[in-house]
Design an enzyme around this catalytic site. Structure first.
Site, mmCIF file in Angstrom:
data_model
loop_
_atom_site.group_PDB
_atom_site.id
_atom_site.type_symbol
_atom_site.label_atom_id
_atom_site.label_comp_id
_atom_site.label_asym_id
_atom_site.label_seq_id
_atom_site.Cartn_x
_atom_site.Cartn_y
_atom_site.Cartn_z
ATOM 1 N N GLY A 1 -101.212 -54.071 -21.213
ATOM 2 C CA GLY A 1 -100.175 -54.537 -22.532
ATOM 3 C C GLY A 1 -100.982 -55.684 -23.453
ATOM 4 O O GLY A 1 -101.610 -54.547 -23.764
ATOM 5 N N VAL B 1 -111.252 -63.909 -13.608
ATOM 6 C CA VAL B 1 -111.934 -65.422 -14.640
ATOM 7 C C VAL B 1 -111.698 -66.406 -14.405
ATOM 8 O O VAL B 1 -112.083 -67.487 -14.473
ATOM 9 C CB VAL B 1 -110.764 -64.996 -16.175
ATOM 10 C CG1 VAL B 1 -111.778 -63.773 -16.078
ATOM 11 C CG2 VAL B 1 -109.769 -65.020 -15.695
ATOM 12 N N TYR C 1 -95.965 -70.919 -13.526
ATOM 13 C CA TYR C 1 -95.963 -70.356 -14.911
ATOM 14 C C TYR C 1 -95.649 -70.903 -16.421
ATOM 15 O O TYR C 1 -96.451 -71.149 -17.250
ATOM 16 C CB TYR C 1 -95.208 -69.165 -14.611
ATOM 17 C CG TYR C 1 -95.045 -67.719 -16.344
ATOM 18 C CD1 TYR C 1 -96.746 -67.169 -16.306
ATOM 19 C CD2 TYR C 1 -95.090 -67.664 -17.506
ATOM 20 C CE1 TYR C 1 -96.648 -66.370 -17.112
ATOM 21 C CE2 TYR C 1 -94.572 -67.083 -18.648
ATOM 22 C CZ TYR C 1 -96.442 -66.228 -18.403
ATOM 23 O OH TYR C 1 -96.411 -65.401 -19.523
ATOM 24 N N LYS D 1 -99.172 -72.280 -18.618
ATOM 25 C CA LYS D 1 -99.420 -72.056 -20.172
ATOM 26 C C LYS D 1 -98.619 -73.598 -21.234
ATOM 27 O O LYS D 1 -99.895 -73.237 -21.884
ATOM 28 C CB LYS D 1 -98.047 -70.938 -20.750
ATOM 29 C CG LYS D 1 -98.580 -69.885 -20.000
ATOM 30 C CD LYS D 1 -99.519 -68.939 -20.404
ATOM 31 C CE LYS D 1 -99.372 -66.921 -19.676
ATOM 32 N NZ LYS D 1 -100.904 -66.365 -19.768
ATOM 33 N N VAL E 1 -91.530 -59.764 -24.402
ATOM 34 C CA VAL E 1 -92.580 -58.294 -25.237
ATOM 35 C C VAL E 1 -91.503 -57.124 -24.237
ATOM 36 O O VAL E 1 -92.228 -57.650 -23.112
ATOM 37 C CB VAL E 1 -93.964 -58.593 -25.200
ATOM 38 C CG1 VAL E 1 -94.820 -57.464 -25.584
ATOM 39 C CG2 VAL E 1 -94.590 -59.853 -25.795
ATOM 40 N N THR F 1 -93.023 -54.498 -22.599
ATOM 41 C CA THR F 1 -94.233 -54.461 -21.608
ATOM 42 C C THR F 1 -93.275 -53.531 -20.614
ATOM 43 O O THR F 1 -92.358 -53.934 -20.363
ATOM 44 C CB THR F 1 -94.636 -55.170 -21.033
ATOM 45 O OG1 THR F 1 -93.968 -56.058 -20.613
ATOM 46 C CG2 THR F 1 -95.618 -55.931 -21.993
#
Length: 247
Positions: free
Chosen positions: A13, A56, A144, A148, A177, A179
């Site tokens: 992506g 991460v 989500y 963000k 987007v 993707t």
């Protein structure tokens, strides 16, 4: 060795598109992703790229990554790794909530903190990838969207505190987007609805998001920090909108 950028979520992506653009510009790139197999495939044949698997959201893993790169000049950090988990509020249990927060928000905090010393040395740049969902609420995005929005505010906190060291911190908020994942799960009704709600009448391309990221990491944006850049074809500007009145 020239300039080196770290890109998280680099196996696919926007992260992979950004990696390829950085390489084309002459940077070296450290590609980071928790999907080791897909990361290895993505990095194959990319001269100047180094693939380093890392979760991460894991403080110890991030600390180990930073230690392993302690001798590397780091000029840019792109915090792109993210978990997309959409569902109704009543079906979003705490386990799902925490999984989203751990990657999307904790990961940005941990990576930025771990590499701040290296970025101080180069007066480098951080670009955090949020979402248009950080700027406008939508259905099924309680975890989500909230994560963000946290990324967008964390960006400003970082910009204010790290600016005195010459570190610029900005946030890119992509709109819809095109993707592979989006096209696999978006029905034709959803695609048509986005067409009507986006002034440019189309999804964005991964490369278009990458161009904005690369610009924010460049000297061309040397006096830009603490900003939230919506790369969304005008989606945020439409508000609720009345698609029936548009041609």
């Amino acid at each position: 060795m020239g300039e080196t950028a770290i890109v998280t979520g680099a196996a696919r992506g926007i992260g992979l598109a950004t990696t390829k653009l950085f390489l084309a510009e002459g940077r070296r790139v450290v590609m980071v992703d928790n999907d080791a197999e897909e990361l290895a495939r993505a990095a194959t044949g990319l001269e100047g790229a180094t693939a380093l698997p890392c979760d991460v959201s894991d403080p110890d893993a991030v600390a180990g990554l930073a230690e392993g790169l302690s001798g590397t000049r780091i000029d840019a950090l792109v915090n792109n790794a993210g978990l997309a988990d959409f569902g109704p509020i009543e079906e979003t249990d705490f386990t799902r909530w925490r999984a989203v927060m751990a990657t999307n928000l904790d990961g940005v905090f941990l990576m930025s903190q771990a590499f701040t010393p290296a970025l101080k040395a180069t007066r480098g740049a951080i670009v955090n990838i949020a979402s248009i969902s950080a700027l406008r609420a939508s259905t099924l995005r309680v975890a989500y969207g909230t994560s963000k929005a946290g990324v967008a505010h964390l960006t400003q906190q970082q910009a204010v505190e790290l600016g005195e060291y010459g570190i610029r911190v900005n946030c890119v908020c992509p709109g819809p987007v095109r993707t592979k994942l989006a096209m696999a799960v978006h029905t034709q009704d959803i695609i048509d609805a986005y067409h009507d709600a986006i002034p440019l009448n189309r999804y964005g391309r991964e490369t278009e998001i990458a161009e904005a990221i690369a610009w924010l990491c460049s000297e061309k944006a040397s006096f830009v920090t603490g900003q939230r850049l919506a790369v969304d074809g005008g989606f945020e500007a439409t508000g609720i909108g009345l698609p029936a009145l548009r041609g």
